[in-house]
Design an enzyme around this catalytic site. Structure first.
Site, PDB file in Angstrom:
ATOM      1  N   ASP A  30       1.063  -1.176   0.021  1.00  0.00           N
ATOM      2  CA  ASP A  30       0.005   0.117  -0.094  1.00  0.00           C
ATOM      3  C   ASP A  30       0.946   1.178   0.147  1.00  0.00           C
ATOM      4  OD1 ASP A  30      -3.082   0.011   0.988  1.00  0.00           O
ATOM      5  OD2 ASP A  30      -2.127   2.038   0.991  1.00  0.00           O
ATOM      6  N   PHE A 152     -16.605 -10.141  -4.494  1.00  0.00           N
ATOM      7  CA  PHE A 152     -17.948 -10.255  -4.104  1.00  0.00           C
ATOM      8  C   PHE A 152     -18.344 -10.111  -2.526  1.00  0.00           C
ATOM      9  CE2 PHE A 152     -18.032 -12.121  -8.148  1.00  0.00           C
ATOM     10  CZ  PHE A 152     -18.861 -11.212  -8.831  1.00  0.00           C
ATOM     11  N   GLY A 260     -26.389   2.194   1.156  1.00  0.00           N
ATOM     12  CA  GLY A 260     -25.117   3.081   1.537  1.00  0.00           C
ATOM     13  C   GLY A 260     -23.885   2.092   1.089  1.00  0.00           C
ATOM     14  N   CYS A 263     -19.932   0.538  -2.050  1.00  0.00           N
ATOM     15  CA  CYS A 263     -20.096  -0.237  -3.325  1.00  0.00           C
ATOM     16  C   CYS A 263     -21.265   0.319  -4.152  1.00  0.00           C
ATOM     17  CB  CYS A 263     -20.082  -1.705  -3.196  1.00  0.00           C
ATOM     18  SG  CYS A 263     -18.382  -2.386  -2.825  1.00  0.00           S
TER      19      CYS A 263
HETATM   20  N1  LIG Z   1     -15.236  -2.740   0.309  1.00  0.00           N
HETATM   21  C1  LIG Z   1     -16.026  -3.538  -0.198  1.00  0.00           C
HETATM   22  O1  LIG Z   1     -16.870  -4.220   0.320  1.00  0.00           O
HETATM   23  C2  LIG Z   1     -15.763  -4.106  -1.839  1.00  0.00           C
HETATM   24  C3  LIG Z   1     -16.283  -5.237  -1.962  1.00  0.00           C
HETATM   25  C4  LIG Z   1     -16.048  -5.831  -3.540  1.00  0.00           C
HETATM   26  C5  LIG Z   1     -15.393  -4.941  -4.290  1.00  0.00           C
HETATM   27  N2  LIG Z   1     -14.974  -3.700  -3.812  1.00  0.00           N
HETATM   28  C6  LIG Z   1     -14.048  -3.001  -4.775  1.00  0.00           C
HETATM   29  O2  LIG Z   1     -12.544  -3.225  -4.445  1.00  0.00           O
HETATM   30  C7  LIG Z   1     -11.844  -2.012  -4.494  1.00  0.00           C
HETATM   31  C8  LIG Z   1     -10.971  -1.526  -3.224  1.00  0.00           C
HETATM   32  O3  LIG Z   1     -12.064  -1.149  -2.227  1.00  0.00           O
HETATM   33  P1  LIG Z   1     -11.827  -1.021  -0.914  1.00  0.00           P
HETATM   34  O4  LIG Z   1     -13.073  -0.889  -0.082  1.00  0.00           O
HETATM   35  O5  LIG Z   1     -10.688  -2.156  -0.375  1.00  0.00           O
HETATM   36  O6  LIG Z   1     -10.862   0.243  -0.816  1.00  0.00           O
HETATM   37  P2  LIG Z   1     -10.115   0.983   0.256  1.00  0.00           P
HETATM   38  O7  LIG Z   1     -10.207   2.463   0.014  1.00  0.00           O
HETATM   39  O8  LIG Z   1     -10.250   0.689   1.648  1.00  0.00           O
HETATM   40  O9  LIG Z   1      -8.613   0.419   0.160  1.00  0.00           O
HETATM   41  C9  LIG Z   1      -7.699   1.065  -1.349  1.00  0.00           C
HETATM   42  C10 LIG Z   1      -6.519   0.975  -0.958  1.00  0.00           C
HETATM   43  O10 LIG Z   1      -5.559   1.210  -2.017  1.00  0.00           O
HETATM   44  C11 LIG Z   1      -4.543   2.150  -1.559  1.00  0.00           C
HETATM   45  N3  LIG Z   1      -3.648   2.583  -2.762  1.00  0.00           N
HETATM   46  C12 LIG Z   1      -4.308   3.408  -3.481  1.00  0.00           C
HETATM   47  N4  LIG Z   1      -3.457   3.736  -4.560  1.00  0.00           N
HETATM   48  C13 LIG Z   1      -2.439   2.960  -4.443  1.00  0.00           C
HETATM   49  C14 LIG Z   1      -1.106   2.887  -5.114  1.00  0.00           C
HETATM   50  N5  LIG Z   1      -0.726   3.616  -6.199  1.00  0.00           N
HETATM   51  N6  LIG Z   1      -0.363   1.707  -4.623  1.00  0.00           N
HETATM   52  C15 LIG Z   1      -0.571   1.102  -3.528  1.00  0.00           C
HETATM   53  N7  LIG Z   1      -1.712   1.459  -2.818  1.00  0.00           N
HETATM   54  C16 LIG Z   1      -2.558   2.240  -3.293  1.00  0.00           C
HETATM   55  C17 LIG Z   1      -5.114   3.100  -0.587  1.00  0.00           C
HETATM   56  O11 LIG Z   1      -3.976   3.594   0.043  1.00  0.00           O
HETATM   57  C18 LIG Z   1      -5.776   2.188   0.272  1.00  0.00           C
HETATM   58  O12 LIG Z   1      -5.352   1.628   1.296  1.00  0.00           O
HETATM   59  C19 LIG Z   1     -12.810  -0.902  -5.076  1.00  0.00           C
HETATM   60  O13 LIG Z   1     -12.764  -1.011  -6.507  1.00  0.00           O
HETATM   61  C20 LIG Z   1     -14.131  -1.423  -4.565  1.00  0.00           C
HETATM   62  O14 LIG Z   1     -15.091  -0.981  -5.422  1.00  0.00           O
HETATM   63  C21 LIG Z   1     -14.998  -3.370  -2.420  1.00  0.00           C
END
Ligand SMILES: NC(=O)c1ccc[n+]([C@@H]2O[C@H](COP(=O)([O-])OP(=O)(O)OC[C@H]3O[C@@H](n4cnc5c(N)ncnc54)[C@H](O)[C@@H]3O)[C@@H](O)[C@H]2O)c1
Length: 436
Positions: A30, A152, A260, A263
């Site tokens: 990260d 998912f 909310g 996603c």
């Molecule tokens: N949260 C959920 O329940 C969920 C479920 C299914 C899919 N998703 C999808 O998964 C993806 C991630 O979601 P999330 O909730 O985990 O997001 P999040 O914001 O919790 O995590 C994203 C992470 O990526 C890091 N990041 C950003 N740019 C970076 C880079 N250049 N190099 C390294 N790290 C970097 C950020 O610092 C952050 O820690 C999204 O596309 C979301 O739509 C989320």
């Protein structure tokens, strides 16, 4: 197999820890130094049940590590996952792909062996093609394939969902990609979790179609709840009555304050933008998104009504129980609580709130709300109590204590966790969603 996970948020961290638990050698990467420092100190940067123990156990076993150094982290990895955020782009609602593209460029620059690059982030159809172009343009001499593997999992039940998924979707265009992904998911394959191989574009569409469908189901029952309120039906009976039909199914038929989270709101919007760009309108999803948006403020107005209307409500105080968009997470992204609190503030009503895990992330989003240390502190002196999130902690409130502490026994239950007749016989002025 060595796996690199770029992006260690809700999805990246859970997926990385679960892959390590399956026996893979995983590096979570990260760019957020403080997140990586906390992980290296054994402190979880997010709240997710069971995550601390899972991460701790796999770090101890030497299968899971954390770094900010992408070049080092991806070295020797056969599968490099991209799990960075894809939020709504400011202004137009398209998915903001800048984080995904940046990571793809960095991977291209530092790739030091043959690897499959896997998009786990939720991305619009065609993003895999763009990631492939970026990698090709980097001039890397190593063999690579770009695969789509949407996630998912549900926050709050993420580990169970990841380890026992309803299905795994893999969109791959060549045999190299398919083979590596089969090895990645082999432990689940043995578990008989269904694995669906599709084209990359189909996999990208599956994720958005699934979220749009679930958002539609929620919005459908929410509108039926409104109808029940007008005509005197009970939405819980209606939901049961339709949900027992196998073609409909029981899940996602709980009426509430609107969806909310991280996603559904952004993914429905991004899907609409894709549809618009391709002149293939998705009118049902359009309606769903609009109805859900207006519902959140409507819930605030419901509280104002419970306080006797806008004139009577001005100057009163409301206790808000629950702030996160659902229980068992600290995620505040697009939580209905934000719009509800704003509506109350606009109506001249002050709010004190308690949430078991969400208050730290809620504070900057809801500066007008006073956060307190437990539900009873929020209730003390309140003119009305609103249950916004169905945390277990709110399911068995000490009702005598609530009545003694509150200025008035007005309860607005936006999650239908109490029985109306019980609350009324306990002396509460009780309102819920879609029930008499
Ligand atoms: N949260 C959920 O329940 C969920 C479920 C299914 C899919 N998703 C999808 O998964 C993806 C991630 O979601 P999330 O909730 O985990 O997001 P999040 O914001 O919790 O995590 C994203 C992470 O990526 C890091 N990041 C950003 N740019 C970076 C880079 N250049 N190099 C390294 N790290 C970097 C950020 O610092 C952050 O820690 C999204 O596309 C979301 O739509 C989320």
């Amino acid at each position: 197999m060595k796996i690199a996970m770029v992006g260690s948020g809700y999805v990246g961290l859970v997926s990385g820890a679960c892959f390590a638990d399956f026996g893979h050698d995983v590096v979570c990467i990260d760019k957020d130094q403080s997140k990586i420092d906390r992980l290296n100190d054994g402190v979880m940067p997010i709240y997710e049940p069971g995550l601390g123990a899972l991460v701790g156990g796999n770090v101890k076993a030497g299968r899971l590590s954390f770094t900010t150094d992408l070049a080092e982290g991806i070295r020797g990895a056969s599968a490099i996952f991209i799990a960075v955020g894809t939020p709504s782009r400011r202004g137009d609602g398209h998915a903001d792909l800048s984080f995904v593209h940046t990571v793809a460029r960095e991977i291209g620059e530092h790739l030091s062996n043959d690897a499959v690059v896997v998009t786990k982030s939720t991305v619009p159809v065609g993003t895999g093609d763009e990631v492939e172009r970026i990698l090709a343009d980097s001039g890397t001499q190593h063999r690579f394939a770009v695969v789509s593997n949407p996630e998912f999992l549900r926050e709050g039940a993420a580990i169970g969902d990841f380890k026992r998924p309803d299905r795994i979707v893999i969109g791959a265009e060549d045999e190299f990609g398919r083979q590596i992904m089969q090895q990645v998911y082999r432990p689940l394959f043995l578990n008989e979790s269904p694995i669906l191989f599709t084209s990359r574009r189909s996999a990208e569409i599956i994720k958005y179609a699934a979220n749009a469908f679930l958002a539609t189901k929620i919005t459908f029952i929410n509108e039926i709840a409104d109808l029940c309120e007008k005509v005197g039906g009970d939405v819980q009976d209606v939901a049961r009555g339709i949900g027992l039909d196998g073609r409909i199914g029981k899940k996602f038929l709980h009426a509430g304050p609107g969806y909310g989270g991280s996603c559904f709101p952004k993914d429905t919007l991004a899907l609409l933008k894709t549809a618009e760009d391709h002149e293939s309108p998705l009118r049902i999803v359009e309606a769903v998104s609009k109805v859900n948006d207006s519902r959140k403020r409507a819930m605030g107005r419901k509280v104002v009504e419970a306080l006797g209307g806008s004139d009577a409500a001005r100057g009163k105080r409301v206790a808000m129980l629950g702030l996160t968009f659902k229980p068992n997470t600290d995620d505040m992204r697009d939580s209905p609580a934000i719009a509800i609190a704003q509506t109350l503030d606009d109506a001249g009503i002050s709010v004190s709130a308690f949430d078991p895990e969400g208050m730290e992330l809620a504070r900057p989003l809801m500066p007008e709300v006073e956060m307190v240390g437990d539900p009873y502190a929020a209730i003390e002196g309140a003119d009305a109590i609103v249950i916004v999130t169905e945390w277990d902690a709110f399911r068995a409130l000490d009702l005598d204590r609530v009545k003694a502490l509150a200025k008035a026994p007005v309860l607005v239950d936006l999650r239908n966790i109490y029985k109306a007749h019980e609350m009324r016989s306990a002396g509460f002025a009780y309102t819920s969603i879609g029930r008499p």
